[in-house]
Scaffold this active site. Structure first.
Site, PDB file in Angstrom:
ATOM      1  N   MET A  97       0.833  -1.213   0.000  1.00  0.00           N
ATOM      2  CA  MET A  97       0.000   0.000   0.000  1.00  0.00           C
ATOM      3  C   MET A  97       0.869   1.266   0.000  1.00  0.00           C
ATOM      4  SD  MET A  97      -2.768  -1.382   2.827  1.00  0.00           S
ATOM      5  CE  MET A  97      -1.536  -2.054   3.926  1.00  0.00           C
ATOM      6  N   CYS A 145       3.557   9.908   4.607  1.00  0.00           N
ATOM      7  CA  CYS A 145       3.078   8.888   3.677  1.00  0.00           C
ATOM      8  C   CYS A 145       4.320   8.112   3.280  1.00  0.00           C
ATOM      9  CB  CYS A 145       2.402   9.518   2.459  1.00  0.00           C
ATOM     10  SG  CYS A 145       2.046   8.325   1.155  1.00  0.00           S
ATOM     11  N   THR A 146       4.232   6.808   3.287  1.00  0.00           N
ATOM     12  CA  THR A 146       5.436   5.997   3.101  1.00  0.00           C
ATOM     13  C   THR A 146       6.048   6.122   1.711  1.00  0.00           C
ATOM     14  OG1 THR A 146       3.974   4.080   2.710  1.00  0.00           O
ATOM     15  CG2 THR A 146       4.935   4.322   4.910  1.00  0.00           C
ATOM     16  N   GLU A 147       5.318   6.732   0.762  1.00  0.00           N
ATOM     17  CA  GLU A 147       5.884   6.952  -0.569  1.00  0.00           C
ATOM     18  C   GLU A 147       6.653   8.275  -0.692  1.00  0.00           C
ATOM     19  OE1 GLU A 147       3.275   3.728  -0.976  1.00  0.00           O
ATOM     20  OE2 GLU A 147       2.683   5.731  -0.331  1.00  0.00           O
ATOM     21  N   GLN A 188     -10.783   3.322   0.449  1.00  0.00           N
ATOM     22  CA  GLN A 188     -10.450   4.671   0.915  1.00  0.00           C
ATOM     23  C   GLN A 188     -11.295   5.709   0.179  1.00  0.00           C
ATOM     24  OE1 GLN A 188      -6.259   5.103   0.174  1.00  0.00           O
ATOM     25  NE2 GLN A 188      -5.631   3.852   1.911  1.00  0.00           N
ATOM     26  N   THR A 233       2.074   1.503   5.961  1.00  0.00           N
ATOM     27  CA  THR A 233       1.426   2.677   5.393  1.00  0.00           C
ATOM     28  C   THR A 233       0.930   3.540   6.532  1.00  0.00           C
ATOM     29  OG1 THR A 233      -0.574   3.436   4.233  1.00  0.00           O
ATOM     30  CG2 THR A 233      -0.636   1.233   5.129  1.00  0.00           C
ATOM     31  N   ASN A 234       0.938   4.851   6.356  1.00  0.00           N
ATOM     32  CA  ASN A 234       0.397   5.754   7.376  1.00  0.00           C
ATOM     33  C   ASN A 234      -1.122   5.748   7.375  1.00  0.00           C
ATOM     34  OD1 ASN A 234       2.675   7.750   8.607  1.00  0.00           O
ATOM     35  ND2 ASN A 234       3.219   7.164   6.528  1.00  0.00           N
ATOM     36  N   THR A 235      -1.714   5.880   6.189  1.00  0.00           N
ATOM     37  CA  THR A 235      -3.159   6.090   6.084  1.00  0.00           C
ATOM     38  C   THR A 235      -3.967   4.983   6.739  1.00  0.00           C
ATOM     39  OG1 THR A 235      -2.882   7.341   4.032  1.00  0.00           O
ATOM     40  CG2 THR A 235      -5.063   6.428   4.462  1.00  0.00           C
TER      41      THR A 235
END
Length: 233
Positions: free
Chosen positions: A10, A196-198, A52, A83-85
């Site tokens: 994710m 956000c991990t990206e 989401q 993932t943060n979200t």
């Protein structure tokens, strides 16, 4: 060594970073041919992103809870949600399992306080920047949070989903993030959370006028401490 259960995919681009950091840190700490004991369940992000987008968080919680339970049954000692979200549903996932979840915002709060950061900018998906599930963890530790304007929140969010989650790294987008970070610095931010991990794929420390706190690395580092049972209890 303990075993970590990773819920990844994710997106899978940032999950690669988790896997790499955990193994590199274990090797650095233990030497030789050591690597991390990891069980990875990588989801189809199309399904999760649809939940989401449609505000179907109950379905997200149910799906990720099923995965966490499978990881527990496979022998994981603790869970890391990559993932943060999706930490929006972390409490509901925790109710379904008997092993701990390493919460990404709690790991971040610990590091910010260690660095004497009391006011911080937060970049992430629109969910992370506008809702309370992440920010409340920091506020509870006395850390003030600055987020961009609503226009810039949309810009940050669109770059994440339309570019970074697809592996697209754009210099134009980097400049937009840099502009936003500078504006938040002007409002008093002492550092910026790449929430956000990206985002760490796009923004490196050299791209920011203030210290960068990459949630992916911080979360993965905390996982390594748990793996090697080096957490101070």
């Amino acid at each position: 060594m303990k075993t970590v259960g990773l819920i990844g995919g994710m997106s899978w681009e940032s999950t690669l970073t988790y896997y790499k950091i955990i193994n590199e840190m274990v090797k650095k700490k233990l030497g030789g041919l050591h690597s991390g004991q990891i069980i990875l369940y990588s989801v189809d992000f199309e399904e999760i992103e649809k939940y989401q987008r449609n505000d179907e968080w109950d379905k997200s919680a149910q799906r990720l809870s099923e995965i966490a339970l499978k990881l527990q049954m496979a022998g994981a000692d603790f869970i890391v949600i990559c993932t943060n979200t999706m930490h929006k549903v972390a409490d509901r996932i925790a109710e379904k399992i008997s092993i701990p979840i390493v919460h990404i915002a709690e790991a971040m709060a610990e590091l910010l306080l260690d660095n004497n950061i009391k006011k911080v900018a937060l970049l992430g998906t629109k969910y992370t920047m506008t809702e309370d599930f992440y920010k409340d963890k920091l506020l509870a530790r006395g850390i003030d949070i600055l987020v961009p304007s609503m226009v810039d929140i949309d810009i940050v969010n669109e770059i994440i989903y339309n570019e970074l989650c697809l592996g697209i790294i754009s210099e134009k987008s980097r400049k937009e993030y840099q502009r936003i970070i500078m504006e938040l610095e002007n409002l008093g931010a002492q550092g910026v959370i790449l929430g956000c991990t990206e985002i760490g794929l796009l923004i490196k420390p050299e791209h920011s006028p203030i210290p960068v706190f990459d949630t992916t690395k911080i979360h993965a580092d905390k996982a390594v401490l748990m793996l090697l049972d080096e957490v101070v209890h």
